[in-house]
Design a protein around this motif. Structure first.
Motif, PDB file in Angstrom:
ATOM      1  N   PRO A   1      54.242  25.953  53.086  1.00  0.00           N
ATOM      2  CA  PRO A   1      53.434  25.392  54.172  1.00  0.00           C
ATOM      3  C   PRO A   1      52.397  26.391  54.669  1.00  0.00           C
ATOM      4  O   PRO A   1      52.598  27.602  54.612  1.00  0.00           O
ATOM      5  N   LEU A   2      51.275  25.870  55.169  1.00  0.00           N
ATOM      6  CA  LEU A   2      50.201  26.712  55.692  1.00  0.00           C
ATOM      7  C   LEU A   2      50.464  27.147  57.132  1.00  0.00           C
ATOM      8  O   LEU A   2      49.755  28.008  57.645  1.00  0.00           O
ATOM      9  N   SER A   3      51.426  26.518  57.783  1.00  0.00           N
ATOM     10  CA  SER A   3      51.781  26.899  59.148  1.00  0.00           C
ATOM     11  C   SER A   3      53.239  26.547  59.394  1.00  0.00           C
ATOM     12  O   SER A   3      53.866  25.865  58.592  1.00  0.00           O
ATOM     13  N   ALA A   4      53.731  26.991  60.524  1.00  0.00           N
ATOM     14  CA  ALA A   4      55.071  26.575  60.939  1.00  0.00           C
ATOM     15  C   ALA A   4      55.015  25.095  61.306  1.00  0.00           C
ATOM     16  O   ALA A   4      53.933  24.563  61.577  1.00  0.00           O
ATOM     17  N   PRO A   5      56.135  24.389  61.287  1.00  0.00           N
ATOM     18  CA  PRO A   5      56.123  22.984  61.713  1.00  0.00           C
ATOM     19  C   PRO A   5      55.577  22.845  63.130  1.00  0.00           C
ATOM     20  O   PRO A   5      55.915  23.625  64.014  1.00  0.00           O
ATOM     21  N   LEU A   6      54.687  21.859  63.322  1.00  0.00           N
ATOM     22  CA  LEU A   6      53.989  21.681  64.590  1.00  0.00           C
ATOM     23  C   LEU A   6      54.195  20.285  65.164  1.00  0.00           C
ATOM     24  O   LEU A   6      54.407  19.328  64.425  1.00  0.00           O
ATOM     25  N   GLU A   7      54.054  20.178  66.492  1.00  0.00           N
ATOM     26  CA  GLU A   7      54.029  18.871  67.164  1.00  0.00           C
ATOM     27  C   GLU A   7      52.768  18.132  66.706  1.00  0.00           C
ATOM     28  O   GLU A   7      51.824  18.753  66.213  1.00  0.00           O
ATOM     29  N   LEU A   8      52.734  16.831  66.907  1.00  0.00           N
ATOM     30  CA  LEU A   8      51.631  16.004  66.427  1.00  0.00           C
ATOM     31  C   LEU A   8      50.266  16.503  66.892  1.00  0.00           C
ATOM     32  O   LEU A   8      49.372  16.722  66.074  1.00  0.00           O
ATOM     33  N   ASP A   9      50.071  16.690  68.192  1.00  0.00           N
ATOM     34  CA  ASP A   9      48.762  17.103  68.700  1.00  0.00           C
ATOM     35  C   ASP A   9      48.347  18.458  68.150  1.00  0.00           C
ATOM     36  O   ASP A   9      47.187  18.662  67.782  1.00  0.00           O
ATOM     37  N   ASP A  10      49.289  19.389  68.081  1.00  0.00           N
ATOM     38  CA  ASP A  10      48.990  20.716  67.538  1.00  0.00           C
ATOM     39  C   ASP A  10      48.673  20.629  66.045  1.00  0.00           C
ATOM     40  O   ASP A  10      47.780  21.321  65.548  1.00  0.00           O
ATOM     41  N   PHE A  11      49.410  19.774  65.329  1.00  0.00           N
ATOM     42  CA  PHE A  11      49.175  19.602  63.900  1.00  0.00           C
ATOM     43  C   PHE A  11      47.779  19.041  63.642  1.00  0.00           C
ATOM     44  O   PHE A  11      47.041  19.547  62.800  1.00  0.00           O
ATOM     45  N   VAL A  12      47.398  18.010  64.384  1.00  0.00           N
ATOM     46  CA  VAL A  12      46.078  17.396  64.199  1.00  0.00           C
ATOM     47  C   VAL A  12      44.977  18.414  64.513  1.00  0.00           C
ATOM     48  O   VAL A  12      44.005  18.531  63.775  1.00  0.00           O
ATOM     49  N   ALA A  13      45.139  19.194  65.578  1.00  0.00           N
ATOM     50  CA  ALA A  13      44.152  20.222  65.926  1.00  0.00           C
ATOM     51  C   ALA A  13      44.077  21.281  64.825  1.00  0.00           C
ATOM     52  O   ALA A  13      42.981  21.720  64.450  1.00  0.00           O
ATOM     53  N   PHE A  14      45.222  21.692  64.278  1.00  0.00           N
ATOM     54  CA  PHE A  14      45.262  22.675  63.197  1.00  0.00           C
ATOM     55  C   PHE A  14      44.538  22.149  61.959  1.00  0.00           C
ATOM     56  O   PHE A  14      43.703  22.841  61.377  1.00  0.00           O
ATOM     57  N   VAL A  15      44.835  20.926  61.560  1.00  0.00           N
ATOM     58  CA  VAL A  15      44.221  20.339  60.368  1.00  0.00           C
ATOM     59  C   VAL A  15      42.720  20.154  60.581  1.00  0.00           C
ATOM     60  O   VAL A  15      41.913  20.438  59.685  1.00  0.00           O
TER      61      VAL A  15
END
Length: 85
Positions: free
Chosen positions: A44-58
């Motif tokens: 994985p490119l990051s640690a598992p994230l919450e939805l909002d954090d994941f969308v911002a990361f992507v």
């Protein structure tokens, strides 16, 4: 597929289009967290994230699309700068 994963999937699809890499994959943990990999089976490119954090990361990954600016936006910006004290 829930609305949560649809929003995350849409973010990954936008990343695939921006980057030209169709191999990006998203996975969801049993706890409902999301993570992104460059290809299936890759780390994985990051640690598992919450939805909002994941969308911002992507959304922050890969080349960014320039913001579209209309003639009305330009005229509005001019008016704002004229009226500023």
């Amino acid at each position: 597929m829930s609305g949560r994963s649809t929003r995350a999937t849409a973010a990954v699809d936008r990343l695939k289009a921006r980057s030209g890499n169709p191999q990006y994959t998203m996975a969801r943990t049993g706890a409902g967290l999301f993570f992104l990999s460059e290809a299936a089976g890759r780390p994985p490119l990051s640690a598992p994230l919450e939805l909002d954090d994941f969308v911002a990361f992507v959304n922050a990954l890969g080349p960014q699309t320039p913001r579209r600016v209309s003639k009305l936006d330009v005229a509005f910006e001019k008016q704002l700068t004229k009226k500023a004290p």
